[in-house]
Design an enzyme around this catalytic site. Structure first.
Site, short mmCIF file in Angstrom:
data_model
loop_
_atom_site.label_atom_id
_atom_site.label_comp_id
_atom_site.label_asym_id
_atom_site.label_seq_id
_atom_site.Cartn_x
_atom_site.Cartn_y
_atom_site.Cartn_z
N GLU A 198 -54.93 -27.86 -7.38
CA GLU A 198 -55.42 -28.06 -6.01
C GLU A 198 -56.86 -27.59 -5.87
O GLU A 198 -57.66 -28.23 -5.19
CB GLU A 198 -54.53 -27.34 -4.99
N TYR B 270 -51.71 -39.40 -13.96
CA TYR B 270 -52.22 -38.02 -14.07
C TYR B 270 -52.38 -37.62 -15.54
O TYR B 270 -53.44 -37.14 -15.96
CB TYR B 270 -51.26 -37.03 -13.40
#
Ligand SMILES: [Zn+2]
Length: 448
Positions: A301, A376
């Site tokens: 994040e 990803y």
């Protein structure tokens, strides 16, 4: 940037999106410069009343235009440059016909008064946007949930500045993605004013409301704070105990942190996945266990502040520029902090990808697969392959210059390919074509 030469149809700019994955969202006829939102919110009844002033510049003549606004919100009044305008609000679109057409290049202000009971947008990504918690609110809008709480041009490439004023009962802490410029306590309610100067995509704007206490994550370097509830205090202190070091490592790898502050919110509810917002990340209390099990997500994040938030995809086809890079940041931190090396992660995830059907093209995965773990992991493997090819020094130099040159802008895969080519003696075309444009998995890369 808006592609040049948008043809003028019979209803210029009325509904024209520029996102091939989410054509129902956004409008390519104008660019928003600034959103000024003045909101009043009642937590107990979930009642939102707002006034939005959207300042935009027309990139084509506009006899009409649209904004995205969710169906749970009712529009009371619309004015364009102070004059009452005709409007129609259906199926998540607020269509506006100004009294006079707006000329090419003109800057215009649209003022919208609206109210209702906001709720999330349900769809293929579950519930996104404005969401009630047990005692508060969470907003996580990626990719197209922003219209659940304000009228917007909901596409990632249309980044704008924001001023958000929000009044909520004084028992709650209100966090908005931006710098707090004032806080006024009135009779029973407190008005919070947040300013976000850096160009920001609507999906990265967030409001977090809860009975939070604020704690500092570190005393050195970039200001890093967290909003937590008392019951997670001990687990939080341990699980986020290395945050200052992670921030330092990310800055060494990618360059200066792009905002003035980073705020972590730990909601008092469980969340499926943490989510990034501008200068902010939101975790569920289930992401804490006192054993740092989820530290990789803390890194992921934070890395989005560079990849996704400062550098934002021009449209959703380029999602690997967010997710592949944030995933690679996890591997880099692992190697730097005494965990498995990037080569170990690459080998492990290459084996995992090899066991999946080879049916995803990283640089254009399609709307159904844009958040697929394959994007990803293969995206991170593509970066590892690039690093193996160009060498340590060139790789990290090109990453830092990529971040610096596109700071607070929008980016595409083609731009990244051209950027990387500047740092390589040999052509990178074959490497990028194999890793990004073809579903077949190339051999596992290994750095020396
Ligand atoms: Zn991510």
């Amino acid at each position: 940037m808006t592609p040049p030469g948008i043809p003028l149809g019979a209803t210029p700019g009325a509904d024209r999106s520029t996102d091939p994955y989410l054509p129902a969202n956004g409008n390519g006829g104008y660019r928003v410069l600034h959103y000024d939102l003045d909101l009043d919110y009642r937590v107990v009844s979930n009642r939102l009343a707002g006034r939005a002033v959207v300042t935009a510049r027309a990139v084509q003549p506009l006899s009409r235009f649209s904004l995205d606004l969710g169906p749970r919100l009712q529009v009371r009044d619309v004015r364009v440059d102070g004059r009452p305008a005709k409007f129609d609000h259906r199926t998540g679109k607020l269509r506006i016909k100004p009294e006079r057409p707006i000329g090419y290049g003109a800057t215009f202000k649209t003022e919208i008064r609206y109210a209702g009971k906001p709720g999330p947008v349900s769809g293929r990504w579950g519930d996104i946007g404005w969401d009630e918690l047990s005692d508060g609110v969470l907003v996580a809008s990626q990719p197209n949930g922003s219209s659940s709480w304000f009228p917007c041009n909901d596409r990632p490439g249309d980044k704008a500045a924001f001023l958000i004023t929000i009044t909520v009962a004084s028992a709650y802490t209100v966090l908005v993605t931006g710098d707090l410029v004032s806080k006024r306590r009135g009779a029973g309610a407190t008005t919070w004013v947040y300013e976000r100067d850096e160009p920001t995509a609507p999906y990265l704007m967030s409001v977090q409301i809860g009975r939070y206490e604020m704690v500092d994550l570190t005393t050195a370097g970039v200001r890093q704070r967290a909003a937590i509830t008392p019951r997670v205090r001990a687990a939080f202190r341990h699980d986020f105990g290395r945050h200052g070091e992670i921030m330092k490592a990310m800055q060494q790898l990618f360059g200066p942190y792009p905002f003035r502050e980073y705020v972590v919110v730990i909601t008092d509810d469980d969340l499926d996945d943490p989510v990034e917002a501008q200068g902010m990340a939101v975790f569920g209390r289930n992401h804490l266990d006192g054993r740092r099990t989820h530290e990789r997500l803390v890194v992921h994040e934070l890395a989005h502040q560079w990849f996704g938030n400062s550098l934002t995809v021009a449209d959703w086809r380029h999602i690997w520029l967010n997710e592949g890079f944030a995933t690679y940041a996890e591997w880099l931190w692992s190697g730097a902090s005494g965990g498995p090396s990037t080569n170990t992660h690459a080998a492990r995830w290459h084996a995992w990808v090899a066991a999946q059907p080879a049916d995803v093209v990283v640089a254009d995965p399609g709307v159904d697969r844009m958040f697929d773990p394959l994007v990803y992991k293969r995206g991170a493997l593509a970066l590892h392959a690039l690093r193996a090819k160009v060498g340590e020094q060139a790789f990290f130099t090109l990453l830092r210059s990529w971040v610096a040159e596109h700071r607070h802008g929008t980016v595409t895969t083609q731009q990244f390919r051209e950027h990387a080519a500047r740092y390589s003696g040999a052509s990178l075309d074959d490497l990028f074509t194999a890793w990004l444009d073809s579903p077949a998995l190339p051999p596992v890369p290994r750095v020396l």
